[in-house]
Design an enzyme around this catalytic site. Structure first.
Site, PDB file in Angstrom:
ATOM      1  N   HIS A 143      47.076 -45.771   3.087  1.00 17.77           N
ATOM      2  CA  HIS A 143      46.436 -46.057   1.796  1.00 17.77           C
ATOM      3  C   HIS A 143      45.038 -45.427   1.769  1.00 17.77           C
ATOM      4  O   HIS A 143      44.684 -44.721   0.817  1.00 17.77           O
ATOM      5  CB  HIS A 143      46.369 -47.586   1.622  1.00 17.77           C
ATOM      6  CG  HIS A 143      45.619 -48.055   0.423  1.00 17.77           C
ATOM      7  ND1 HIS A 143      46.245 -48.570  -0.692  1.00 17.77           N
ATOM      8  CD2 HIS A 143      44.292 -48.107   0.151  1.00 17.77           C
ATOM      9  CE1 HIS A 143      45.332 -48.909  -1.596  1.00 17.77           C
ATOM     10  NE2 HIS A 143      44.127 -48.638  -1.099  1.00 17.77           N
ATOM     11  N   GLU A 144      44.265 -45.633   2.832  1.00 18.95           N
ATOM     12  CA  GLU A 144      42.887 -45.109   2.852  1.00 18.95           C
ATOM     13  C   GLU A 144      42.878 -43.576   2.910  1.00 18.95           C
ATOM     14  O   GLU A 144      42.069 -42.937   2.245  1.00 18.95           O
ATOM     15  CB  GLU A 144      42.092 -45.700   4.027  1.00 18.95           C
ATOM     16  CG  GLU A 144      41.914 -47.211   3.985  1.00 18.95           C
ATOM     17  CD  GLU A 144      41.382 -47.738   2.661  1.00 18.95           C
ATOM     18  OE1 GLU A 144      40.630 -47.026   1.979  1.00 18.95           O
ATOM     19  OE2 GLU A 144      41.757 -48.871   2.298  1.00 18.95           O
ATOM     20  N   HIS A 147      43.310 -42.172  -0.424  1.00 17.04           N
ATOM     21  CA  HIS A 147      42.106 -42.233  -1.269  1.00 17.04           C
ATOM     22  C   HIS A 147      41.274 -40.948  -1.176  1.00 17.04           C
ATOM     23  O   HIS A 147      40.514 -40.631  -2.094  1.00 17.04           O
ATOM     24  CB  HIS A 147      41.231 -43.425  -0.887  1.00 17.04           C
ATOM     25  CG  HIS A 147      41.599 -44.690  -1.610  1.00 17.04           C
ATOM     26  ND1 HIS A 147      41.856 -44.730  -2.954  1.00 17.04           N
ATOM     27  CD2 HIS A 147      41.738 -45.962  -1.163  1.00 17.04           C
ATOM     28  CE1 HIS A 147      42.155 -45.972  -3.306  1.00 17.04           C
ATOM     29  NE2 HIS A 147      42.092 -46.738  -2.242  1.00 17.04           N
ATOM     30  N   GLU A 205      44.433 -46.922  -6.978  1.00 23.02           N
ATOM     31  CA  GLU A 205      44.923 -47.841  -5.948  1.00 23.02           C
ATOM     32  C   GLU A 205      46.450 -47.792  -5.844  1.00 23.02           C
ATOM     33  O   GLU A 205      47.002 -47.849  -4.753  1.00 23.02           O
ATOM     34  CB  GLU A 205      44.467 -49.275  -6.260  1.00 23.02           C
ATOM     35  CG  GLU A 205      42.978 -49.487  -6.114  1.00 23.02           C
ATOM     36  CD  GLU A 205      42.460 -49.210  -4.709  1.00 23.02           C
ATOM     37  OE1 GLU A 205      43.212 -49.425  -3.739  1.00 23.02           O
ATOM     38  OE2 GLU A 205      41.319 -48.754  -4.578  1.00 23.02           O
ATOM     39  N   ASP A 209      48.665 -46.947  -2.627  1.00 28.16           N
ATOM     40  CA  ASP A 209      49.733 -47.813  -2.102  1.00 28.16           C
ATOM     41  C   ASP A 209      51.030 -47.027  -1.908  1.00 28.16           C
ATOM     42  O   ASP A 209      51.714 -47.170  -0.892  1.00 28.16           O
ATOM     43  CB  ASP A 209      50.025 -48.967  -3.073  1.00 28.16           C
ATOM     44  CG  ASP A 209      48.965 -50.047  -3.015  1.00 28.16           C
ATOM     45  OD1 ASP A 209      48.166 -50.062  -2.062  1.00 28.16           O
ATOM     46  OD2 ASP A 209      48.927 -50.890  -3.942  1.00 28.16           O
ATOM     47  N   HIS A 270      42.818 -52.990  -8.123  1.00 35.59           N
ATOM     48  CA  HIS A 270      43.988 -53.284  -7.286  1.00 35.59           C
ATOM     49  C   HIS A 270      44.998 -54.099  -8.084  1.00 35.59           C
ATOM     50  O   HIS A 270      44.629 -55.079  -8.734  1.00 35.59           O
ATOM     51  CB  HIS A 270      43.585 -54.077  -6.044  1.00 35.59           C
ATOM     52  CG  HIS A 270      42.575 -53.375  -5.189  1.00 35.59           C
ATOM     53  ND1 HIS A 270      41.230 -53.425  -5.449  1.00 35.59           N
ATOM     54  CD2 HIS A 270      42.732 -52.580  -4.105  1.00 35.59           C
ATOM     55  CE1 HIS A 270      40.590 -52.702  -4.534  1.00 35.59           C
ATOM     56  NE2 HIS A 270      41.471 -52.166  -3.716  1.00 35.59           N
ATOM     57  N   ARG A 276      52.104 -54.544  -5.673  1.00 38.59           N
ATOM     58  CA  ARG A 276      51.809 -53.625  -4.570  1.00 38.59           C
ATOM     59  C   ARG A 276      53.037 -53.518  -3.665  1.00 38.59           C
ATOM     60  O   ARG A 276      53.116 -52.652  -2.813  1.00 38.59           O
ATOM     61  CB  ARG A 276      50.580 -54.110  -3.796  1.00 38.59           C
ATOM     62  CG  ARG A 276      49.365 -54.265  -4.700  1.00 38.59           C
ATOM     63  CD  ARG A 276      48.099 -54.547  -3.953  1.00 38.59           C
ATOM     64  NE  ARG A 276      47.599 -53.335  -3.306  1.00 38.59           N
ATOM     65  CZ  ARG A 276      46.388 -53.230  -2.786  1.00 38.59           C
ATOM     66  NH1 ARG A 276      45.564 -54.250  -2.819  1.00 38.59           N
ATOM     67  NH2 ARG A 276      46.000 -52.103  -2.211  1.00 38.59           N
TER      68      ARG A 276
HETATM   69 ZN   LIG Z   1      42.284 -48.731  -1.957  1.00 33.88          ZN
END
Ligand SMILES: [Zn+2]
Length: 308
Positions: A143-144, A147, A205, A209, A270, A276
């Site tokens: 996930h990071e 980003h 976000e 995910d 989020h 999610r």
């Molecule tokens: Zn995030």
């Protein structure tokens, strides 16, 4: 280790991608290869002399809460300004607090942060099956990393400088792919509030995910290659490949009041925990294959969205 596996999968995805122009793709590869991680805590916090020096100019006033907040803000700002011209690698305290249960990506450093508090419990245990660790901890790392390539992250290059390295054609294809996800999440409704999600508010976000879960799955497959098959969990009837998905869903369990949920839908980038899970899993064909969801059912829609 998990970080390296996930990073390698992102490199693989980029190499196979057919919607990026060659030059943009090369820049993206450069960026993901240069991405680094702060894991657990900075070594310096165990050095008392350094920590004492760090706080030596901070004088708090006993019992004055508001005054102390202002003093802290001032101290923080003065400390930040005093670092002007120093290399970011020397600024060890810029790493996040180790006790925070969260993960972050900082586009200015092209680094992700994985604090110590995340390396435990439902997220990570070294002596449990790794399909669970990849499903949760790996999901967050993925996930990071994703980003770094969302609408904000993509504006920065591999060293954290603001630079537009996307050609126009690639950029408009990227936007089309995001639009698919915006439409998908716009279609989710929260019945108890009679509200729908805002796919636009949460697009960065949601993309993270989706990318994160796919990366976690692929990374686990690469990790497991050549290793003996891991056992299922005692007392549960599920096979390890089902447990991967259950592990990935499990850590989004949450209990919220209606007003907190409403606030989240209106302001938080989020999506609520349930989406999610539903959002990314219904976009990944391996999920439906594992659970035999018929094509066209809720978790196996005909129209699937994917950016990375
Ligand atoms: Zn995030």
């Amino acid at each position: 280790m998990a970080f390296q596996y996930i990073k390698n999968e992102f490199v693989g995805i980029l190499e196979r991608i057919d919607w990026m122009g060659e030059e943009t793709k090369q820049m993206a590869l450069k960026k993901v290869k240069a991405m680094d991680a702060y894991i657990a805590y900075p070594e310096q916090i165990r050095n008392h002399t350094l920590v004492d020096q760090f706080y030596e100019n901070l004088n708090l006033d006993n019992g004055e809460f508001t005054q102390n907040i202002l003093l802290l803000k001032r101290w923080n700002k003065e400390r930040d300004l005093s670092q002007y011209g120093r290399k970011t690698s020397e600024i060890w305290w810029k790493q996040t607090q180790p006790a925070i249960v969260n993960a972050f990506y900082n586009p200015l450093e092209n680094k992700i942060q994985l604090p110590a508090a995340l390396l435990q419990g439902v997220f990570f245990e070294k002596d449990r099956p790794y399909y669970l660790n990849f499903a949760s901890f790996g999901f967050l790392i993925g996930h990071e990393i994703t980003h770094g390539f969302d609408e904000r992250g993509k504006q920065f290059d591999e060293t954290g400088n603001l630079q537009d390295w996307w050609d126009n054609e690639t950029d408009s294809r990227f936007r089309k792919k995001i639009q698919c996800m915006i439409d998908q999440y716009d279609g989710y409704s929260v019945d108890e509030l009679n509200m729908t999600l805002s796919g636009d508010l949460s697009k960065g976000e949601n993309m993270a995910d989706n990318g994160g879960l796919k990366l976690a799955l692929k990374a686990y497959e690469s990790w497991a290659k050549g290793r003996p098959q891991e056992p299922p969990l005692p007392g549960l009837e599920f096979t390890p490949d089902k447990l991967f998905w259950i592990g990935a869903a499990n850590f989004w369990c949450e209990k919220q009041s209606k007003s907190a949920l409403q606030n989240q839908l209106l302001r938080d980038e989020h999506s609520p925990g349930r989406f999610r899970v539903i959002g990314p899993m219904s976009n990944i064909p391996e999920f439906s294959a594992t659970f035999n969801c018929p094509l066209g059912s809720k978790m196996n829609p005909i129209r699937k969205c994917s950016v990375w």
